[in-house]
Scaffold this motif. Structure first.
Motif, PDB file in Angstrom:
ATOM      1  N   LEU A 111       0.844  -1.190   0.000  1.00  0.00           N
ATOM      2  CA  LEU A 111       0.000   0.000   0.000  1.00  0.00           C
ATOM      3  C   LEU A 111       0.881   1.243   0.000  1.00  0.00           C
ATOM      4  CD1 LEU A 111      -3.077   0.618   0.086  1.00  0.00           C
ATOM      5  CD2 LEU A 111      -2.785   1.107   2.514  1.00  0.00           C
ATOM      6  N   PRO A 112       0.754   2.097  -1.013  1.00  0.00           N
ATOM      7  CA  PRO A 112       1.590   3.307  -1.056  1.00  0.00           C
ATOM      8  C   PRO A 112       1.415   4.133   0.220  1.00  0.00           C
ATOM      9  CG  PRO A 112       0.422   3.001  -3.122  1.00  0.00           C
ATOM     10  CD  PRO A 112      -0.144   1.998  -2.165  1.00  0.00           C
ATOM     11  N   GLY A 113       2.446   4.728   0.660  1.00  0.00           N
ATOM     12  CA  GLY A 113       2.398   5.523   1.887  1.00  0.00           C
ATOM     13  C   GLY A 113       2.736   4.674   3.090  1.00  0.00           C
ATOM     14  N   ALA A 114       1.953   3.646   3.332  1.00  0.00           N
ATOM     15  CA  ALA A 114       2.212   2.755   4.462  1.00  0.00           C
ATOM     16  C   ALA A 114       3.507   1.990   4.261  1.00  0.00           C
ATOM     17  CB  ALA A 114       1.043   1.792   4.659  1.00  0.00           C
ATOM     18  N   ALA A 115       3.712   1.463   3.039  1.00  0.00           N
ATOM     19  CA  ALA A 115       4.927   0.700   2.765  1.00  0.00           C
ATOM     20  C   ALA A 115       6.169   1.576   2.857  1.00  0.00           C
ATOM     21  CB  ALA A 115       4.830   0.062   1.379  1.00  0.00           C
ATOM     22  N   HIS A 116       6.041   2.827   2.446  1.00  0.00           N
ATOM     23  CA  HIS A 116       7.186   3.738   2.458  1.00  0.00           C
ATOM     24  C   HIS A 116       7.672   4.029   3.875  1.00  0.00           C
ATOM     25  CE1 HIS A 116       9.827   6.969   1.173  1.00  0.00           C
ATOM     26  NE2 HIS A 116       9.268   7.769   2.066  1.00  0.00           N
ATOM     27  N   THR A 139      -0.923   2.982  10.981  1.00  0.00           N
ATOM     28  CA  THR A 139      -0.547   3.417   9.635  1.00  0.00           C
ATOM     29  C   THR A 139      -1.734   3.325   8.694  1.00  0.00           C
ATOM     30  OG1 THR A 139       1.076   3.083   7.881  1.00  0.00           O
ATOM     31  CG2 THR A 139       0.185   1.117   8.934  1.00  0.00           C
ATOM     32  N   ASP A 140      -1.650   3.980   7.543  1.00  0.00           N
ATOM     33  CA  ASP A 140      -2.732   3.975   6.560  1.00  0.00           C
ATOM     34  C   ASP A 140      -3.178   2.558   6.240  1.00  0.00           C
ATOM     35  OD1 ASP A 140      -2.549   6.696   6.430  1.00  0.00           O
ATOM     36  OD2 ASP A 140      -1.474   6.762   4.516  1.00  0.00           O
ATOM     37  N   GLY A 141      -4.497   2.378   6.190  1.00  0.00           N
ATOM     38  CA  GLY A 141      -5.047   1.073   5.894  1.00  0.00           C
ATOM     39  C   GLY A 141      -5.187   0.168   7.095  1.00  0.00           C
ATOM     40  N   LEU A 142      -4.566   0.554   8.225  1.00  0.00           N
ATOM     41  CA  LEU A 142      -4.596  -0.288   9.425  1.00  0.00           C
ATOM     42  C   LEU A 142      -5.035   0.477  10.679  1.00  0.00           C
ATOM     43  CD1 LEU A 142      -1.208  -2.193   8.921  1.00  0.00           C
ATOM     44  CD2 LEU A 142      -3.508  -3.057   8.411  1.00  0.00           C
ATOM     45  N   THR A 143      -5.498   1.705  10.526  1.00  0.00           N
ATOM     46  CA  THR A 143      -5.805   2.505  11.716  1.00  0.00           C
ATOM     47  C   THR A 143      -6.951   1.933  12.535  1.00  0.00           C
ATOM     48  OG1 THR A 143      -7.170   3.957  10.316  1.00  0.00           O
ATOM     49  CG2 THR A 143      -4.905   4.650  10.766  1.00  0.00           C
ATOM     50  N   VAL A 323      -8.292  -0.550   3.666  1.00  0.00           N
ATOM     51  CA  VAL A 323      -7.375  -0.720   2.535  1.00  0.00           C
ATOM     52  C   VAL A 323      -8.084  -0.301   1.250  1.00  0.00           C
ATOM     53  CG1 VAL A 323      -5.979  -2.359   1.218  1.00  0.00           C
ATOM     54  CG2 VAL A 323      -6.177  -2.599   3.705  1.00  0.00           C
ATOM     55  N   VAL A 324      -9.298  -0.794   1.066  1.00  0.00           N
ATOM     56  CA  VAL A 324     -10.080  -0.460  -0.122  1.00  0.00           C
ATOM     57  C   VAL A 324     -10.368   1.035  -0.168  1.00  0.00           C
ATOM     58  CG1 VAL A 324     -12.296  -0.791  -1.276  1.00  0.00           C
ATOM     59  CG2 VAL A 324     -11.098  -2.751  -0.274  1.00  0.00           C
ATOM     60  N   LEU A 325     -10.773   1.588   0.970  1.00  0.00           N
ATOM     61  CA  LEU A 325     -11.111   3.010   1.014  1.00  0.00           C
ATOM     62  C   LEU A 325      -9.904   3.877   0.676  1.00  0.00           C
ATOM     63  CD1 LEU A 325     -13.257   5.133   1.637  1.00  0.00           C
ATOM     64  CD2 LEU A 325     -12.657   4.943   4.062  1.00  0.00           C
ATOM     65  N   PRO A 330      -7.693   7.621  -5.001  1.00  0.00           N
ATOM     66  CA  PRO A 330      -6.839   7.902  -6.173  1.00  0.00           C
ATOM     67  C   PRO A 330      -7.278   7.160  -7.430  1.00  0.00           C
ATOM     68  CG  PRO A 330      -5.699   6.451  -4.633  1.00  0.00           C
ATOM     69  CD  PRO A 330      -6.938   6.902  -3.951  1.00  0.00           C
ATOM     70  N   VAL A 331      -7.738   5.920  -7.287  1.00  0.00           N
ATOM     71  CA  VAL A 331      -8.098   5.126  -8.471  1.00  0.00           C
ATOM     72  C   VAL A 331      -9.281   5.738  -9.210  1.00  0.00           C
ATOM     73  CG1 VAL A 331      -9.037   2.905  -9.229  1.00  0.00           C
ATOM     74  CG2 VAL A 331      -7.115   2.966  -7.635  1.00  0.00           C
ATOM     75  N   PHE A 332     -10.266   6.236  -8.478  1.00  0.00           N
ATOM     76  CA  PHE A 332     -11.467   6.785  -9.103  1.00  0.00           C
ATOM     77  C   PHE A 332     -11.435   8.313  -9.174  1.00  0.00           C
ATOM     78  CE2 PHE A 332     -12.716   2.551  -7.828  1.00  0.00           C
ATOM     79  CZ  PHE A 332     -13.501   2.126  -8.884  1.00  0.00           C
ATOM     80  N   GLY A 333     -10.300   8.896  -8.861  1.00  0.00           N
ATOM     81  CA  GLY A 333     -10.153  10.334  -9.004  1.00  0.00           C
ATOM     82  C   GLY A 333     -11.042  11.147  -8.081  1.00  0.00           C
ATOM     83  N   ILE A 334     -11.236  10.673  -6.861  1.00  0.00           N
ATOM     84  CA  ILE A 334     -12.092  11.360  -5.894  1.00  0.00           C
ATOM     85  C   ILE A 334     -11.209  12.084  -4.887  1.00  0.00           C
ATOM     86  CG2 ILE A 334     -13.914  11.059  -4.169  1.00  0.00           C
ATOM     87  CD1 ILE A 334     -14.574   8.384  -5.583  1.00  0.00           C
ATOM     88  N   VAL A 335     -11.559  13.305  -4.595  1.00  0.00           N
ATOM     89  CA  VAL A 335     -10.791  14.097  -3.641  1.00  0.00           C
ATOM     90  C   VAL A 335     -11.281  13.786  -2.223  1.00  0.00           C
ATOM     91  CG1 VAL A 335     -10.150  16.415  -2.907  1.00  0.00           C
ATOM     92  CG2 VAL A 335     -10.496  15.922  -5.339  1.00  0.00           C
ATOM     93  N   PRO A 336     -10.398  13.370  -1.321  1.00  0.00           N
ATOM     94  CA  PRO A 336     -10.830  13.082   0.062  1.00  0.00           C
ATOM     95  C   PRO A 336     -11.401  14.322   0.742  1.00  0.00           C
ATOM     96  CG  PRO A 336      -8.647  12.165  -0.367  1.00  0.00           C
ATOM     97  CD  PRO A 336      -8.980  13.051  -1.535  1.00  0.00           C
TER      98      PRO A 336
END
Length: 396
Positions: A111-116, A139-143, A323-325, A330-336
């Protein structure tokens, strides 16, 4: 001889409606995270309610309290034997850890960000479910896994709690509910004490703060053995419209200042205590009429095939939805934090359910079956040892 308003179920009997309720709770957690990350929680009136769907965690904790305490309550009332600690812990680890590790490894590697940002401390604390004790390891995806860390702590502590009240058996078992209520009263003071913690770690995320939510289920596990038709509170607890209305009122109240401030702002100690009380009412109110049932009543939706499937997939929904959220934006071009709540909710749900189904079929169910086979082998070996004839010593 008195007759219970509903038959007392065996210590490990399956209650289908609870599986359906678990599925609803998982979707509630998904909804609250989508609402937060799309900014919908800031919408007047409905926003604070959507944000308080995080109280679904109280349902998870109450379910764990009920299901895991039920064998101990049954044993105290002379109905069956409580599981050994070894067997109990094996099943808990097999149920929780493998599927969880799959998500952790996926997130920290891919997962980008978390892996980095995943250093050794992040890896060890997440694999060991120690995020609530080690600073800066959520971390992102695991909070959302903070709650799983709390739940695992409860799994470890439960045998000790059972041992502390093991002498309250037979006629003395009626004192188990007052003892558990005393535990609730004491734990509600946890956030009032200045507990020393490292920077970025808060003791209100530790097990003692959330014991009231687990205790709501343990009290129910005791009450199912005390239900008698002449007791008025038994009819009240089995009244689904009344109890669910009480749970709804607690949810709406939690969306006010009594449940704490909106967003990530920290609450005052009295607000934490009040949130624990409201969560306890929600968990108890939703589960009570499902386990203390009036004769002839049914829970058509919660016992439906759809609800049962969601219940089986609920753990996977909990594990994978963030993880999906994280990927959906980014995949669907939606701004958080910029709207599109319903769109993001549909996308996240639709993509999470297949992952949850795969988690159940490929990881969770095989591990459960392995634990069951291990149980059968150990039981067979024990029976063989007990029935093996003992050779008499030769006489002189």
């Amino acid at each position: 001889m008195t007759t219970a308003t509903a038959p007392v179920s065996p210590p490990r009997s399956f209650i289908p409606a609870l599986e359906g309720m678990r599925g609803m709770a998982a979707l509630g957690v998904l909804v609250t995270h989508v609402a937060f990350q799309t900014g919908a929680s800031g919408t007047p009136v409905i926003g604070p309610i959507l944000e308080r769907f995080d109280m679904a965690v109280a349902i998870f904790f109450a379910l764990s309290g009920f299901l895991l305490w039920r064998p101990h309550a049954a044993a105290a009332h002379g109905l069956g034997r409580a599981p050994t600690t070894t067997r109990y812990l094996l099943h808990r680890v097999a149920r929780v850890v493998p599927a969880y590790w799959v998500v952790v490894v996926f997130v920290l590697l891919l997962l980008p960000g978390a892996a980095h940002s995943a250093n050794l401390r992040v890896w060890l604390s997440n694999l060991g479910l120690q995020q609530v004790f080690v600073p800066l390891t959520l971390t992102d995806g695991l909070t959302q896994m903070w709650s799983l860390s709390v739940e695992m702590a409860f799994y470890v502590v439960l045998p000790l709690l059972a041992w502390l009240v093991v002498r309250l058996r037979g006629p003395a078992a009626r004192w188990r509910v007052p003892v558990l209520c005393g535990l609730i009263a004491v734990s509600l003071t946890w956030n009032l004490w200045p507990i020393p913690t490292p920077d970025a770690i808060h003791a209100d995320n530790w097990l003692p703060a959330y014991l009231p939510w687990f205790a709501a289920g343990t009290v129910l596990a005791e009450l199912i053995h005390l239900v008698r038709p002449e007791v008025r509170w038994a009819r009240v607890l089995s009244n689904k419209p009344l109890m669910w209305a009480l749970a709804l009122a607690a949810l709406l109240l939690s969306a006010t200042e009594f449940g704490g401030p909106a967003g990530l702002e920290r609450a005052h100690p009295w607000q934490y205590a009040m949130k624990m009380v409201l969560g306890m009412i929600i968990g108890f109110g939703l589960l009570a009429p499902l386990v203390i049932r009036r004769p002839g009543t049914a829970n058509r939706w919660l016992e439906s095939r759809t609800a049962a499937i969601l219940g089986r997939w609920s753990y996977g929904v909990f594990l994978w939805h963030l993880v999906v959220l994280t990927v959906v934006f980014p995949v669907f071009g939606i701004v958080p934090f910029n709207g599109n709540f319903l769109y993001v909710l549909v996308l996240t749900t639709a993509l999470t359910l297949p992952l949850a189904a795969a988690s159940f079929a490929l990881v969770e169910e095989p591990c459960r079956r392995w634990a069951a086979r291990w149980d059968r082998r150990v039981s067979a070996a024990r029976v063989e040892r007990e029935t093996e004839p003992v050779e008499s010593s030769p006489t002189r």
